[in-house]
Design an enzyme around this catalytic site. Structure first.
Site, short mmCIF file in Angstrom:
data_model
loop_
_atom_site.label_atom_id
_atom_site.label_comp_id
_atom_site.label_asym_id
_atom_site.label_seq_id
_atom_site.Cartn_x
_atom_site.Cartn_y
_atom_site.Cartn_z
N GLY A 151 4.05 3.30 8.76
CA GLY A 151 3.93 2.03 9.46
C GLY A 151 5.21 1.21 9.40
N ILE A 153 6.37 -1.03 7.32
CA ILE A 153 7.09 -1.07 6.05
C ILE A 153 7.71 0.28 5.75
CG2 ILE A 153 6.89 -1.47 3.56
CD1 ILE A 153 4.58 -3.40 4.22
N THR A 232 4.49 -0.38 -3.72
CA THR A 232 4.52 -1.79 -3.33
C THR A 232 3.42 -2.08 -2.32
OG1 THR A 232 6.15 -1.30 -1.60
CG2 THR A 232 7.00 -2.04 -3.73
N ARG A 234 -0.68 -1.19 -2.52
CA ARG A 234 -1.92 -1.71 -3.08
C ARG A 234 -2.22 -1.02 -4.41
NH1 ARG A 234 -1.47 -5.52 -0.47
NH2 ARG A 234 -2.92 -6.53 0.98
N GLU A 263 -5.06 -6.27 -11.91
CA GLU A 263 -4.30 -7.50 -11.66
C GLU A 263 -5.15 -8.72 -12.01
OE1 GLU A 263 -2.54 -7.77 -7.79
OE2 GLU A 263 -1.72 -5.74 -7.86
N HIS A 282 3.10 -8.39 -8.05
CA HIS A 282 2.61 -8.45 -6.66
C HIS A 282 3.38 -9.49 -5.85
CE1 HIS A 282 -1.21 -7.42 -4.15
NE2 HIS A 282 -0.16 -7.59 -3.37
#
Length: 318
Positions: A151, A153, A232, A234, A263, A282
């Site tokens: 995609g 990124i 980077t 999920r 998290e 994050h």
């Protein structure tokens, strides 16, 4: 008057910039930046969401809610099915933070490869580590970077690492058009091939049932000895405990993680005990200037919805 709530923590001046972009005679804008007030909120018609989550109880509690806009590309923090049952549109801002996330992904590759944290920890302990990590430090130049996810990124990561002299192969469930592959010099390979032949693997896919632990203990063992993994995207895409074991055993040279399964990460977590693993909290998509890209996208979708037309970035169809 439509009630719009900016919910979460945002860069400075975000509220003021949004206020200037939305007609005051049509939109009542307010901001909720703490969990207690967010949990008490019941009157949102349109909600812009960052950090906070929108599970079914939040959707049910805001009985007039018609639209949820995610600040960023990911939308796993929203209960899409519950929103759909209520006829609530959910949108995101695809590509808006692609540059920021891709920059951090490359930064982590460089930092792990050049043993940045190892050196800083050594210096803090009084060790001048000039030669300590000489034989375990590597450049991006001439490395093969495997990108999982083609995609926005993933393609920007591909462009950036090639400027350092790396080559790129990628895997995606949906293969890119050949023209896109050629434009970004990305070679499609099966996932198994990518795991076995990449010096660095970088993940850029959403967290779904089908992608949970796409990198687990078995996949980690298939990777090249001394490889590096970057996440980077999920938390949950990688089995973090299996990853820690792979680094500690020497199977992998290290890892760079901006997202993790637990998290916020507790200070005694195993991922924080190895200087070959760099963890950031994050922050890949969060910079002071990111709003200049995201806000116009959000406003365009809000105005489209208010005018009775479908927004450009809908991720669910109620």
């Amino acid at each position: 008057m439509i009630k719009v709530v900016l919910a979460g923590n945002y860069p400075n001046q975000t509220f003021e910039k949004l206020r200037a972009l939305l007609p005051e005679d049509a939109f009542d804008l307010s901001m909720v930046d703490n969990q207690q007030d967010y949990d008490a909120m019941t009157d949102a018609e349109i909600m812009i969401l960052r950090i906070f989550k929108a599970p079914e109880e939040v959707i049910r509690r805001n009985t007039r809610l018609k639209m949820i806009l995610r600040w960023g590309a990911g939308f796993d923090s929203v209960d899409i099915k519950a929103a759909g049952r209520r006829g609530i549109l959910v949108t995101n801002t695809p590509g808006a933070n692609a540059n920021a996330v891709s920059e951090l992904a490359v930064l982590l590759m460089l930092a792990v490869g050049r043993k940045l944290l190892c050196h800083t920890e050594s210096l803090k302990n009084g060790v001048w580590s000039k030669n300590t990590f000489l034989n375990s430090s590597f450049c991006l130049n001439n490395k093969r970077v495997g990108i999982i996810g083609g995609g926005n990124i993933g393609r920007q990561v591909a462009d950036k690492v090639q400027s350092f002299g790396a080559s790129v192969q990628y895997y995606d469930v949906f293969r890119l058009p050949s023209a896109t592959e050629q434009a970004h010099n990305m070679t499609f390979v099966p996932l198994e091939t990518l795991l076995e032949t990449s010096d660095i693997i970088s993940l850029h896919i959403p967290l779904l049932e089908s992608t949970h632990h796409i990198i687990g203990a078995e996949e980690l063992q298939r990777m090249k000895h001394g490889a590096i993994i970057i996440n980077t995207a999920r938390g949950g895409l990688v089995d973090d405990h299996a990853l820690a074991e792979a680094v500690q055993s020497g199977k992998l040279a290290g890892a760079g993680l901006d997202v993790v399964e637990d998290e916020p990460l507790p200070r005694d977590h195993v991922l924080l005990k190895d200087p070959n693993i760099i963890v950031t909290p994050h922050v890949a998509g969060g910079t002071a200037d990111i709003g200049d890209i995201i806000l116009p996208m959000l406003v365009k979708d809000i105005l489209s919805f208010a005018a009775g037309t479908e927004p450009a970035h809908v991720v669910n169809l109620p």
